[in-house]
Design a protein around this motif. Structure first.
Motif, PDB file in Angstrom:
ATOM      1  N   ALA A 146       7.890  -0.465  -9.735  1.00 19.34           N
ATOM      2  CA  ALA A 146       8.159  -1.883 -10.709  1.00 19.34           C
ATOM      3  C   ALA A 146       8.005  -2.667  -9.020  1.00 19.34           C
ATOM      4  O   ALA A 146       8.856  -3.927  -8.969  1.00 19.34           O
ATOM      5  N   ALA A 147       8.484  -2.494  -7.495  1.00 17.75           N
ATOM      6  CA  ALA A 147       8.991  -2.795  -6.634  1.00 17.75           C
ATOM      7  C   ALA A 147       7.212  -3.613  -5.875  1.00 17.75           C
ATOM      8  O   ALA A 147       7.675  -4.999  -5.289  1.00 17.75           O
ATOM      9  N   LYS A 192      11.648   8.350 -12.785  1.00 15.20           N
ATOM     10  CA  LYS A 192      12.160   7.825 -12.308  1.00 15.20           C
ATOM     11  C   LYS A 192      11.868   6.548 -10.798  1.00 15.20           C
ATOM     12  O   LYS A 192      11.811   5.779 -10.685  1.00 15.20           O
ATOM     13  N   VAL A 193      11.588   7.751  -9.974  1.00 19.82           N
ATOM     14  CA  VAL A 193      10.946   7.634  -9.046  1.00 19.82           C
ATOM     15  C   VAL A 193       9.732   6.886  -9.312  1.00 19.82           C
ATOM     16  O   VAL A 193      10.022   5.191  -8.657  1.00 19.82           O
ATOM     17  N   ILE A 194       8.812   6.681  -9.603  1.00 20.08           N
ATOM     18  CA  ILE A 194       7.654   6.547  -9.748  1.00 20.08           C
ATOM     19  C   ILE A 194       7.513   5.103 -10.635  1.00 20.08           C
ATOM     20  O   ILE A 194       7.007   4.435  -9.781  1.00 20.08           O
ATOM     21  N   THR A 195       8.818   4.950 -11.205  1.00 20.63           N
ATOM     22  CA  THR A 195       8.469   3.719 -12.008  1.00 20.63           C
ATOM     23  C   THR A 195       9.744   2.958 -11.591  1.00 20.63           C
ATOM     24  O   THR A 195       9.023   1.760 -10.998  1.00 20.63           O
ATOM     25  N   SER A 251       1.138  -1.070  -0.136  1.00 20.20           N
ATOM     26  CA  SER A 251       0.001   0.102  -0.128  1.00 20.20           C
ATOM     27  C   SER A 251       0.930   0.730   0.211  1.00 20.20           C
ATOM     28  O   SER A 251       0.722   1.851  -0.807  1.00 20.20           O
ATOM     29  N   THR A 252       2.193   1.067   0.777  1.00 24.16           N
ATOM     30  CA  THR A 252       2.733   2.479   0.726  1.00 24.16           C
ATOM     31  C   THR A 252       3.486   2.366  -0.495  1.00 24.16           C
ATOM     32  O   THR A 252       3.729   4.003  -1.463  1.00 24.16           O
ATOM     33  N   LEU A 253       3.500   1.467  -0.915  1.00 25.98           N
ATOM     34  CA  LEU A 253       4.572   1.946  -2.406  1.00 25.98           C
ATOM     35  C   LEU A 253       3.290   2.158  -3.574  1.00 25.98           C
ATOM     36  O   LEU A 253       3.561   3.224  -4.739  1.00 25.98           O
ATOM     37  N   GLY A 254       2.175   2.094  -3.568  1.00 29.05           N
ATOM     38  CA  GLY A 254       1.149   2.354  -4.225  1.00 29.05           C
ATOM     39  C   GLY A 254       0.900   4.124  -3.765  1.00 29.05           C
ATOM     40  O   GLY A 254       0.888   4.883  -4.652  1.00 29.05           O
ATOM     41  N   ASP A 255       1.043   4.105  -2.751  1.00 33.91           N
ATOM     42  CA  ASP A 255       0.478   5.408  -2.216  1.00 33.91           C
ATOM     43  C   ASP A 255       2.094   6.254  -2.657  1.00 33.91           C
ATOM     44  O   ASP A 255       1.477   7.666  -2.469  1.00 33.91           O
ATOM     45  N   GLN A 256       2.982   6.342  -3.022  1.00 34.68           N
ATOM     46  CA  GLN A 256       4.354   6.822  -2.862  1.00 34.68           C
ATOM     47  C   GLN A 256       4.431   7.193  -4.882  1.00 34.68           C
ATOM     48  O   GLN A 256       4.404   7.682  -5.006  1.00 34.68           O
ATOM     49  N   VAL A 257       3.611   6.173  -5.326  1.00 27.07           N
ATOM     50  CA  VAL A 257       3.299   6.411  -6.470  1.00 27.07           C
ATOM     51  C   VAL A 257       1.856   6.926  -7.260  1.00 27.07           C
ATOM     52  O   VAL A 257       2.028   8.645  -7.919  1.00 27.07           O
ATOM     53  N   LEU A 272      11.428 -10.778  -1.544  1.00 25.64           N
ATOM     54  CA  LEU A 272      11.700  -8.900  -0.789  1.00 25.64           C
ATOM     55  C   LEU A 272      13.057  -8.613  -0.864  1.00 25.64           C
ATOM     56  O   LEU A 272      13.137  -7.433  -1.473  1.00 25.64           O
ATOM     57  N   CYS A 273      14.365  -9.977  -1.556  1.00 25.43           N
ATOM     58  CA  CYS A 273      15.914  -9.366  -1.631  1.00 25.43           C
ATOM     59  C   CYS A 273      15.274  -8.295  -3.110  1.00 25.43           C
ATOM     60  O   CYS A 273      16.169  -7.381  -3.137  1.00 25.43           O
ATOM     61  N   ASP A 274      14.755  -8.731  -3.682  1.00 21.99           N
ATOM     62  CA  ASP A 274      14.566  -8.222  -5.187  1.00 21.99           C
ATOM     63  C   ASP A 274      14.093  -6.710  -4.729  1.00 21.99           C
ATOM     64  O   ASP A 274      14.567  -5.804  -5.940  1.00 21.99           O
ATOM     65  N   ALA A 275      13.342  -6.442  -4.248  1.00 19.99           N
ATOM     66  CA  ALA A 275      12.239  -5.313  -4.462  1.00 19.99           C
ATOM     67  C   ALA A 275      13.098  -4.516  -3.242  1.00 19.99           C
ATOM     68  O   ALA A 275      13.448  -3.689  -3.335  1.00 19.99           O
ATOM     69  N   ALA A 276      14.423  -4.888  -2.604  1.00 15.15           N
ATOM     70  CA  ALA A 276      15.169  -3.939  -1.624  1.00 15.15           C
ATOM     71  C   ALA A 276      15.916  -3.253  -2.883  1.00 15.15           C
ATOM     72  O   ALA A 276      16.020  -2.411  -2.870  1.00 15.15           O
ATOM     73  N   ASP A 277      16.410  -4.377  -3.299  1.00  9.61           N
ATOM     74  CA  ASP A 277      17.656  -4.304  -4.041  1.00  9.61           C
ATOM     75  C   ASP A 277      17.745  -3.243  -5.339  1.00  9.61           C
ATOM     76  O   ASP A 277      18.031  -1.789  -6.027  1.00  9.61           O
ATOM     77  N   SER A 278      16.094  -3.105  -5.853  1.00 11.18           N
ATOM     78  CA  SER A 278      16.468  -2.036  -6.963  1.00 11.18           C
ATOM     79  C   SER A 278      15.928  -1.060  -6.385  1.00 11.18           C
ATOM     80  O   SER A 278      15.370   0.228  -7.116  1.00 11.18           O
ATOM     81  N   LEU A 279      14.555  -0.808  -5.017  1.00  8.53           N
ATOM     82  CA  LEU A 279      14.995   0.562  -4.809  1.00  8.53           C
ATOM     83  C   LEU A 279      15.717   0.808  -3.984  1.00  8.53           C
ATOM     84  O   LEU A 279      16.077   1.761  -4.098  1.00  8.53           O
ATOM     85  N   HIS A 280      16.889   0.221  -3.215  1.00  8.50           N
ATOM     86  CA  HIS A 280      18.084   0.819  -3.034  1.00  8.50           C
ATOM     87  C   HIS A 280      18.908   1.164  -4.060  1.00  8.50           C
ATOM     88  O   HIS A 280      19.998   2.210  -3.952  1.00  8.50           O
ATOM     89  N   ALA A 281      19.081   1.098  -5.620  1.00  9.98           N
ATOM     90  CA  ALA A 281      19.726   1.106  -6.560  1.00  9.98           C
ATOM     91  C   ALA A 281      18.843   2.347  -7.109  1.00  9.98           C
ATOM     92  O   ALA A 281      19.442   3.251  -8.015  1.00  9.98           O
TER      93      ALA A 281
END
Length: 191
Positions: free
Chosen positions: A79-80, A72-75, A51-57, A135-144
């Protein structure tokens, strides 16, 4: 909430860290059977993160003006959602199998039930592995993405400091008296 590169990089980093925290709460495959309540709590927490991801978008997509880095931020937030949902689904499978194990506990010594219970245990291990990877994929993509947006901010600030726009002239010092203007009818000739 503002959408400066620094604020957006922090939001991406904070969300990535929340996914890292969820990942650290996963029971390790091979450990004793996870607690159904703990898994259900984690499903709920992941739902809040999605839900937080949706709110951020939504916040950024609905902004009156889009900053250059906003796409870039929206994407990145959008994507997460995919891997977060995969982790949520995998944990749902874990909860389902744990419920099955609880319901068949009294049958564990019967040959048919024993086989089904062993399969449920394997499914739990596989689902926990899938949740961990998602969860690793989501975190890594957001960190990048956070690092990219942050470096964009640094480059933007450096470009601004090299701008060719003239800086305002310093004010004359009070000790320097301005030169008197020559009267308009005075003609100065040079040799």
């Amino acid at each position: 909430m503002n959408n400066t590169p620094v604020a957006d990089a922090r939001a991406l980093h904070a969300t990535a860290s929340a996914f890292d925290a969820q990942r650290s709460k996963l029971p390790a495959p091979g450990d004793r059977s996870p607690d159904t309540v703990a898994v259900a709590r984690q499903i709920s927490q992941l739902g809040t993160l999605i839900s937080t991801l949706g709110d951020q978008v939504l916040f950024r997509a609905n902004a009156e003006t889009q900053a250059p880095h906003s796409a870039k931020v929206i994407t990145s937030f959008a994507a997460a959602v995919g891997p977060a949902s995969q982790a949520e689904s995998a944990l749902g499978s874990v909860a389902n199998q744990l419920s099955f194990l609880d319901q068949t506990e009294h049958l564990r010594d019967q040959p048919d039930a024993r086989g089904a219970r062993e399969v449920a245990t394997l499914v739990i291990g596989n689902a926990l592995g899938m949740a961990d990877k998602a969860l690793c994929d989501a975190a890594d993509s957001l960190h990048a993405a956070s690092a990219t947006v942050s470096s964009t901010s640094v480059r933007l600030q450096a470009a601004r400091s090299r701008s060719t726009t003239a800086a305002p002239s310093p004010a004359p010092s009070p000790s320097a008296a301005p030169a008197a203007a020559a009267p308009p009818d005075w003609i100065t000739r040079s040799r």
